[in-house]
Design a protein around this motif. Structure first.
Motif, PDB file in Angstrom:
ATOM      1  N   GLU A 167       0.801  -1.223   0.000  1.00 53.15           N
ATOM      2  CA  GLU A 167       0.000   0.000   0.000  1.00 53.15           C
ATOM      3  C   GLU A 167       0.829   1.267   0.000  1.00 53.15           C
ATOM      4  N   ASP A 168       2.154   1.120  -0.005  1.00 52.62           N
ATOM      5  CA  ASP A 168       3.005   2.282  -0.127  1.00 52.62           C
ATOM      6  C   ASP A 168       2.842   3.259   1.032  1.00 52.62           C
TER       7      ASP A 168
ATOM      8  N   GLU B 115       6.908   1.564  -8.397  1.00 55.46           N
ATOM      9  CA  GLU B 115       5.803   1.502  -9.354  1.00 55.46           C
ATOM     10  C   GLU B 115       5.932   0.252 -10.238  1.00 55.46           C
ATOM     11  N   ALA B 116       7.163  -0.027 -10.695  1.00 60.94           N
ATOM     12  CA  ALA B 116       7.380  -1.213 -11.530  1.00 60.94           C
ATOM     13  C   ALA B 116       7.089  -2.485 -10.730  1.00 60.94           C
ATOM     14  N   LEU B 117       7.571  -2.513  -9.499  1.00 60.12           N
ATOM     15  CA  LEU B 117       7.350  -3.693  -8.656  1.00 60.12           C
ATOM     16  C   LEU B 117       5.858  -3.891  -8.405  1.00 60.12           C
ATOM     17  N   ARG B 118       5.183  -2.775  -8.153  1.00 64.54           N
ATOM     18  CA  ARG B 118       3.747  -2.859  -7.883  1.00 64.54           C
ATOM     19  C   ARG B 118       3.003  -3.378  -9.116  1.00 64.54           C
ATOM     20  N   GLU B 119       3.327  -2.802 -10.270  1.00 65.86           N
ATOM     21  CA  GLU B 119       2.594  -3.142 -11.487  1.00 65.86           C
ATOM     22  C   GLU B 119       2.866  -4.581 -11.932  1.00 65.86           C
ATOM     23  N   LEU B 120       4.135  -5.017 -11.786  1.00 72.55           N
ATOM     24  CA  LEU B 120       4.532  -6.290 -12.377  1.00 72.55           C
ATOM     25  C   LEU B 120       4.409  -7.458 -11.423  1.00 72.55           C
ATOM     26  N   LEU B 121       4.532  -7.214 -10.128  1.00 76.05           N
ATOM     27  CA  LEU B 121       4.502  -8.335  -9.188  1.00 76.05           C
ATOM     28  C   LEU B 121       3.335  -8.265  -8.209  1.00 76.05           C
ATOM     29  N   ILE B 122       3.114  -7.096  -7.616  1.00 75.47           N
ATOM     30  CA  ILE B 122       2.152  -7.027  -6.522  1.00 75.47           C
ATOM     31  C   ILE B 122       0.717  -6.999  -7.042  1.00 75.47           C
ATOM     32  N   GLU B 123       0.435  -6.107  -8.015  1.00 75.88           N
ATOM     33  CA  GLU B 123      -0.940  -6.009  -8.514  1.00 75.88           C
ATOM     34  C   GLU B 123      -1.447  -7.337  -9.081  1.00 75.88           C
ATOM     35  N   GLU B 125      -0.628 -10.301  -8.277  1.00 76.13           N
ATOM     36  CA  GLU B 125      -0.853 -11.220  -7.160  1.00 76.13           C
ATOM     37  C   GLU B 125      -2.126 -10.831  -6.397  1.00 76.13           C
ATOM     38  N   VAL B 126      -2.273  -9.536  -6.116  1.00 73.81           N
ATOM     39  CA  VAL B 126      -3.457  -9.067  -5.389  1.00 73.81           C
ATOM     40  C   VAL B 126      -4.721  -9.353  -6.199  1.00 73.81           C
ATOM     41  N   THR B 127      -4.657  -9.074  -7.516  1.00 72.55           N
ATOM     42  CA  THR B 127      -5.820  -9.316  -8.378  1.00 72.55           C
ATOM     43  C   THR B 127      -6.150 -10.799  -8.448  1.00 72.55           C
ATOM     44  N   GLY B 128      -5.137 -11.635  -8.585  1.00 74.90           N
ATOM     45  CA  GLY B 128      -5.356 -13.082  -8.644  1.00 74.90           C
ATOM     46  C   GLY B 128      -5.964 -13.607  -7.356  1.00 74.90           C
ATOM     47  N   LEU B 129      -5.429 -13.131  -6.224  1.00 74.91           N
ATOM     48  CA  LEU B 129      -5.992 -13.549  -4.928  1.00 74.91           C
ATOM     49  C   LEU B 129      -7.446 -13.094  -4.809  1.00 74.91           C
ATOM     50  N   ASP B 130      -7.730 -11.866  -5.281  1.00 78.62           N
ATOM     51  CA  ASP B 130      -9.103 -11.357  -5.217  1.00 78.62           C
ATOM     52  C   ASP B 130     -10.066 -12.278  -5.956  1.00 78.62           C
ATOM     53  N   GLN B 131      -9.647 -12.781  -7.124  1.00 78.83           N
ATOM     54  CA  GLN B 131     -10.532 -13.654  -7.901  1.00 78.83           C
ATOM     55  C   GLN B 131     -10.782 -14.967  -7.179  1.00 78.83           C
ATOM     56  N   VAL B 152      -5.491 -10.648   2.881  1.00 77.29           N
ATOM     57  CA  VAL B 152      -4.801 -11.877   2.466  1.00 77.29           C
ATOM     58  C   VAL B 152      -3.433 -11.597   1.833  1.00 77.29           C
ATOM     59  N   PRO B 153      -3.306 -10.572   0.962  1.00 79.38           N
ATOM     60  CA  PRO B 153      -1.952 -10.295   0.439  1.00 79.38           C
ATOM     61  C   PRO B 153      -0.961  -9.962   1.553  1.00 79.38           C
ATOM     62  N   HIS B 154      -1.413  -9.222   2.572  1.00 73.57           N
ATOM     63  CA  HIS B 154      -0.515  -8.899   3.685  1.00 73.57           C
ATOM     64  C   HIS B 154      -0.089 -10.170   4.407  1.00 73.57           C
ATOM     65  N   MET B 155      -1.065 -11.074   4.632  1.00 75.48           N
ATOM     66  CA  MET B 155      -0.712 -12.325   5.325  1.00 75.48           C
ATOM     67  C   MET B 155       0.309 -13.116   4.512  1.00 75.48           C
ATOM     68  N   MET B 156       0.093 -13.205   3.192  1.00 73.45           N
ATOM     69  CA  MET B 156       0.960 -14.043   2.358  1.00 73.45           C
ATOM     70  C   MET B 156       2.347 -13.426   2.171  1.00 73.45           C
ATOM     71  N   ILE B 157       2.392 -12.152   1.751  1.00 71.97           N
ATOM     72  CA  ILE B 157       3.692 -11.496   1.545  1.00 71.97           C
ATOM     73  C   ILE B 157       4.416 -11.409   2.887  1.00 71.97           C
TER      74      ILE B 157
END
Lengths: 191, 191
Positions: A167-168, B115-123, B125-131, B152-157
């Motif tokens: 969440e930055d 921003e690159a890390l968020r776009e390429l790795l975090i988002e 993962e977060v979107t996939g977990l959401d689904q 859930v992303p906080h728990m996993m990461i």
């Protein structure tokens, strides 16, 4: 002869500067030059008093020691967690979170630093949490064989580190309280 | 004229080397010289093809993209989590964990990298977990208003990063499986 020893006030100020710089530039970027400049000390004084960067960082961590979790005993697990969170303000949490990130890589490369971090910050926290959890088990709030009992430090340290990634923004009291209520207590089956 | 463009195989090898070096020396310690030396490339080629270190690191992260969580659908939340964990081996997890620690400080100091890390790795993962979580809610495995759904992303990461701090060893399949069963599923009230 105490000619160039620092006063306790100056020493305390110096340790806090080291913690600040760790958060700002990371362990690798932290230089004795930068510490000397920021604290208006001479490098000779720093080396004479602390010997080396890992020792100075370890002493700064010891000085900046966290809340004494083991002394908290409100009568309920939920109360204990909320007391732990309430005893550190948002500014302090932001600083600690930045410091943890500043150390995250260095601990993997520097066994002495990792040992100092473990002894001064992680072990007291793990031991303090263990005592709080043991009392919750004795009160019947948590089953003695609950498999999440050994994972509470992971949940808590994870919450602090993960928020910056996801969440930055640094962790704060409101987030940690919500996390304890939504994740930690339900995982433990505690009220 | 493709005179000095790298072949796809060489490019892939180069990206993996960047990921390895990130885990070894951290973002600040990662130099174009070290990448050139390890991959037996010329620095001129690196700069011509990627322009700068942040761009090269971002492209390496994109190439080293994680498991496509969104494509996993086993019919139960527990099955989906175990499938996510099973699709990455222990060696890959150790590498990813080292890489995350290598980036932990740098992301705070370098908004483009974050921003690159968020776009390429975090988002992703977060979107996939959401689904996966949305389907679990639709199946009635998790209450739609469970407050742990957004954590859930906080728990996993958190589990990945915290283990290195606390136990001095990287996360592996056995640990993550135990963590999901003891923490994540109970927090969600899921079977």
């Amino acid at each position: 002869m105490a000619r160039s020893r620092l006063t306790p006030e100056r020493e305390s100020e110096l340790y806090e500067t080291v913690i600040d710089l760790l958060g700002e530039v990371g362990y690798d970027g932290l230089t004795m030059d930068a510490i000397a400049a920021r604290t208006r000390s001479s490098k000779a004084t720093l080396y004479r008093q602390w010997g080396s960067k890992p020792e100075l960082v370890a002493q700064s961590l010891r000085h900046h020691k966290p809340v004494r979790i083991a002394e908290i005993d409100t009568g309920s697990l939920r109360g204990d967690f909320h007391e732990i969170i309430g005893s550190s303000d948002d500014c302090r949490m932001a600083k600690d979170s930045a410091m943890m990130r500043g150390l995250a890589h260095a601990v993997g490369e520097n066994p002495e630093l990792h040992e100092a971090l473990r002894e001064l910050l992680i072990e007291p926290e793990v031991t303090g949490l263990d005592q709080i959890l043991r009392r919750a088990v004795e009160r019947g709030e948590v089953a003695a064989d609950n498999p999440a009992l050994g994972l509470v430090p992971h949940m808590m340290i994870g919450a602090v580190v993960a928020r910056s990634f996801i969440e930055d923004r640094p962790v704060d009291q409101a987030f940690l309280t919500a996390y304890v209520d939504a994740v930690v207590l339900p995982a433990l089956g505690a009220p």
